[in-house]
Design an enzyme around this catalytic site. Sequence first.
Site, PDB file in Angstrom:
ATOM      1  N   ILE A   7      -8.779 -87.992 -79.400  1.00  0.00           N
ATOM      2  CA  ILE A   7      -7.476 -88.656 -79.157  1.00  0.00           C
ATOM      3  C   ILE A   7      -6.407 -88.094 -80.311  1.00  0.00           C
ATOM      4  O   ILE A   7      -6.764 -88.266 -81.395  1.00  0.00           O
ATOM      5  CB  ILE A   7      -7.434 -90.075 -79.224  1.00  0.00           C
ATOM      6  CG1 ILE A   7      -8.375 -90.645 -78.367  1.00  0.00           C
ATOM      7  CG2 ILE A   7      -6.066 -90.830 -78.976  1.00  0.00           C
ATOM      8  CD1 ILE A   7      -8.598 -92.315 -78.338  1.00  0.00           C
ATOM      9  N   TYR A 190      13.391 -85.725 -77.007  1.00  0.00           N
ATOM     10  CA  TYR A 190      12.166 -86.311 -76.924  1.00  0.00           C
ATOM     11  C   TYR A 190      11.793 -86.727 -75.216  1.00  0.00           C
ATOM     12  O   TYR A 190      10.592 -86.380 -74.721  1.00  0.00           O
ATOM     13  CB  TYR A 190      12.198 -87.775 -77.390  1.00  0.00           C
ATOM     14  CG  TYR A 190      11.173 -88.621 -77.121  1.00  0.00           C
ATOM     15  CD1 TYR A 190       9.943 -88.751 -77.721  1.00  0.00           C
ATOM     16  CD2 TYR A 190      11.263 -89.892 -76.021  1.00  0.00           C
ATOM     17  CE1 TYR A 190       8.780 -89.311 -77.275  1.00  0.00           C
ATOM     18  CE2 TYR A 190      10.370 -90.571 -75.706  1.00  0.00           C
ATOM     19  CZ  TYR A 190       9.031 -90.509 -76.309  1.00  0.00           C
ATOM     20  OH  TYR A 190       8.179 -91.290 -76.011  1.00  0.00           O
TER      21      TYR A 190
HETATM   22  P1  NDP Z   1       3.367 -93.910 -82.985  1.00  0.00           P
HETATM   23  O1  NDP Z   1       4.419 -93.189 -83.676  1.00  0.00           O
HETATM   24  O2  NDP Z   1       2.674 -95.120 -83.592  1.00  0.00           O
HETATM   25  O3  NDP Z   1       2.077 -92.899 -82.491  1.00  0.00           O
HETATM   26  C1  NDP Z   1       2.293 -91.387 -82.676  1.00  0.00           C
HETATM   27  C2  NDP Z   1       1.443 -90.693 -83.421  1.00  0.00           C
HETATM   28  O4  NDP Z   1       1.509 -89.359 -83.125  1.00  0.00           O
HETATM   29  C3  NDP Z   1       0.960 -91.317 -84.826  1.00  0.00           C
HETATM   30  O5  NDP Z   1      -0.246 -91.304 -85.039  1.00  0.00           O
HETATM   31  C4  NDP Z   1       1.591 -89.897 -85.490  1.00  0.00           C
HETATM   32  O6  NDP Z   1       0.997 -89.590 -86.827  1.00  0.00           O
HETATM   33  C5  NDP Z   1       1.323 -88.888 -84.515  1.00  0.00           C
HETATM   34  N1  NDP Z   1       1.936 -87.351 -85.103  1.00  0.00           N
HETATM   35  C6  NDP Z   1       3.267 -87.123 -84.822  1.00  0.00           C
HETATM   36  N2  NDP Z   1       3.497 -86.119 -85.085  1.00  0.00           N
HETATM   37  C7  NDP Z   1       2.291 -85.375 -85.284  1.00  0.00           C
HETATM   38  C8  NDP Z   1       1.997 -84.035 -85.419  1.00  0.00           C
HETATM   39  N3  NDP Z   1       2.935 -83.236 -85.725  1.00  0.00           N
HETATM   40  N4  NDP Z   1       0.496 -83.734 -85.503  1.00  0.00           N
HETATM   41  C9  NDP Z   1      -0.245 -84.945 -85.244  1.00  0.00           C
HETATM   42  N5  NDP Z   1       0.030 -86.024 -84.855  1.00  0.00           N
HETATM   43  C10 NDP Z   1       1.146 -86.409 -84.948  1.00  0.00           C
HETATM   44  O7  NDP Z   1       3.922 -93.994 -81.402  1.00  0.00           O
HETATM   45  P2  NDP Z   1       3.170 -94.547 -80.025  1.00  0.00           P
HETATM   46  O8  NDP Z   1       1.997 -95.028 -80.299  1.00  0.00           O
HETATM   47  O9  NDP Z   1       4.162 -95.620 -79.537  1.00  0.00           O
HETATM   48  O10 NDP Z   1       3.264 -93.396 -79.154  1.00  0.00           O
HETATM   49  C11 NDP Z   1       2.071 -92.958 -78.621  1.00  0.00           C
HETATM   50  C12 NDP Z   1       2.447 -92.188 -77.277  1.00  0.00           C
HETATM   51  O11 NDP Z   1       2.821 -93.142 -76.393  1.00  0.00           O
HETATM   52  C13 NDP Z   1       3.302 -91.011 -77.279  1.00  0.00           C
HETATM   53  O12 NDP Z   1       3.101 -90.006 -76.357  1.00  0.00           O
HETATM   54  C14 NDP Z   1       4.834 -91.617 -76.915  1.00  0.00           C
HETATM   55  O13 NDP Z   1       5.805 -90.765 -76.232  1.00  0.00           O
HETATM   56  C15 NDP Z   1       4.164 -92.790 -75.788  1.00  0.00           C
HETATM   57  N6  NDP Z   1       4.935 -93.904 -75.361  1.00  0.00           N
HETATM   58  C16 NDP Z   1       5.060 -94.696 -76.003  1.00  0.00           C
HETATM   59  C17 NDP Z   1       6.103 -95.825 -75.756  1.00  0.00           C
HETATM   60  C18 NDP Z   1       6.531 -97.047 -76.642  1.00  0.00           C
HETATM   61  O14 NDP Z   1       7.061 -97.869 -76.091  1.00  0.00           O
HETATM   62  N7  NDP Z   1       5.999 -97.043 -78.054  1.00  0.00           N
HETATM   63  C19 NDP Z   1       6.665 -95.859 -74.410  1.00  0.00           C
HETATM   64  C20 NDP Z   1       6.350 -94.725 -73.790  1.00  0.00           C
HETATM   65  C21 NDP Z   1       5.614 -93.741 -74.037  1.00  0.00           C
HETATM   66  P3  NDP Z   1       1.161 -90.308 -88.086  1.00  0.00           P
HETATM   67  O15 NDP Z   1       0.638 -91.497 -88.188  1.00  0.00           O
HETATM   68  O16 NDP Z   1       0.881 -89.356 -89.203  1.00  0.00           O
HETATM   69  O17 NDP Z   1       2.663 -90.503 -88.250  1.00  0.00           O
END
Ligand code: NDP
Length: 315
Positions: A7, A190
């Site tokens: 993941i 985005y």
């Molecule tokens: P978060 O910001 O909580 O999680 C995003 C994760 O991506 C974090 O763990 C972050 O790491 C990681 N990340 C960002 N950049 C990088 C990188 N360069 N390399 C590796 N890891 C990276 O957001 P969400 O949990 O909300 O998002 C998860 C998914 O859900 C995404 O695909 C988002 O588009 C999708 N989504 C979310 C919605 C919402 O309402 N929240 C709605 C629709 C879709 P770090 O912890 O280091 O920052």
Amino acid sequence: RKGSVIITGASSGLGLATAKALAETGKWHVIMACRDFLKAERAAKSAGISKENYTVMHLDLASLDSVRQFVANFKQSGRPLDVLVCNAAVYQPTAKEPTFTADGIELSVGTNHLGHFLLSRLLLDDMKQSDYPSKRLIIVGSITGNTNTLAGNVPPKANLGDMRGLAGGLNGLNSSTMIDGGDFDGAKAYKDSKICNMLTMQEFHRRYHGETGITFASLYPGCIATTGLFREHIPLFRMLFPPFQKFITKGFVSEDESGKGLAQVVSDPSLTKSGVYWSWNKDSSSFENQLSEEASDLSKARKVWEISEKLVGLA
Ligand code: NDP
């Protein structure tokens, strides 16, 4: 044996909640592919995921070298790969200027789409080799691909246009930083990246489902208004967005609930259909959702695939 699932971005939000939901079943070993090793270890600990059920491996999706290094490290670990979940994302709705990946590509599309595109292409062989009965590649999408919802129609809307910016490398030098060639807009970048995610899933399905039997799927996890995704939004937005989603749009889901939903897409024996975009009803039952016209345009899917191959050095 236990299932083995990678993941990305499992250090917070949806990724962490999914890791937790899967680890708790005792049937999965979760490889948390994260850019911040310490943060991921701490997150796993505070979520109560027990040591034997997870491994943190470094992955920075904003660097194609790091993606290749991650794949090499994973192969060296000797673990099988049964399911890959492309979940990590960045969202920069208030950015006035673009920022870039290590390879000089606009950050949102570079991370959310191109990093994952290279990762999943390089790991496809490992999935082919796995003897797991239900192998899956899941790319987290978003509502921006849903035209049957209000939120899917909020401007700026996703639009890939003729992809001249993408073809030029999104570098801001001799090409635009936006896929359609327009001026930089962080929120749109985005949304565009999420359309690319959903198109990529369909192109994977078209090219590889028949030959490999792998299930390719995407999903809209619901509005998880509390995650770090909104960390760059203005404070007033961050304060009002969760209650707005809870009481007005009623689209709010908790991190736990959304993690359980994604865990279903990873492991539920009834969700093996390939090429599908899953969503959930209010009563938590899953259903196959309709994608917007653009997010289901097969000629665009092919074009995104072909341009992306060049940008990540596969063609
Ligand atoms: P978060 O910001 O909580 O999680 C995003 C994760 O991506 C974090 O763990 C972050 O790491 C990681 N990340 C960002 N950049 C990088 C990188 N360069 N390399 C590796 N890891 C990276 O957001 P969400 O949990 O909300 O998002 C998860 C998914 O859900 C995404 O695909 C988002 O588009 C999708 N989504 C979310 C919605 C919402 O309402 N929240 C709605 C629709 C879709 P770090 O912890 O280091 O920052």
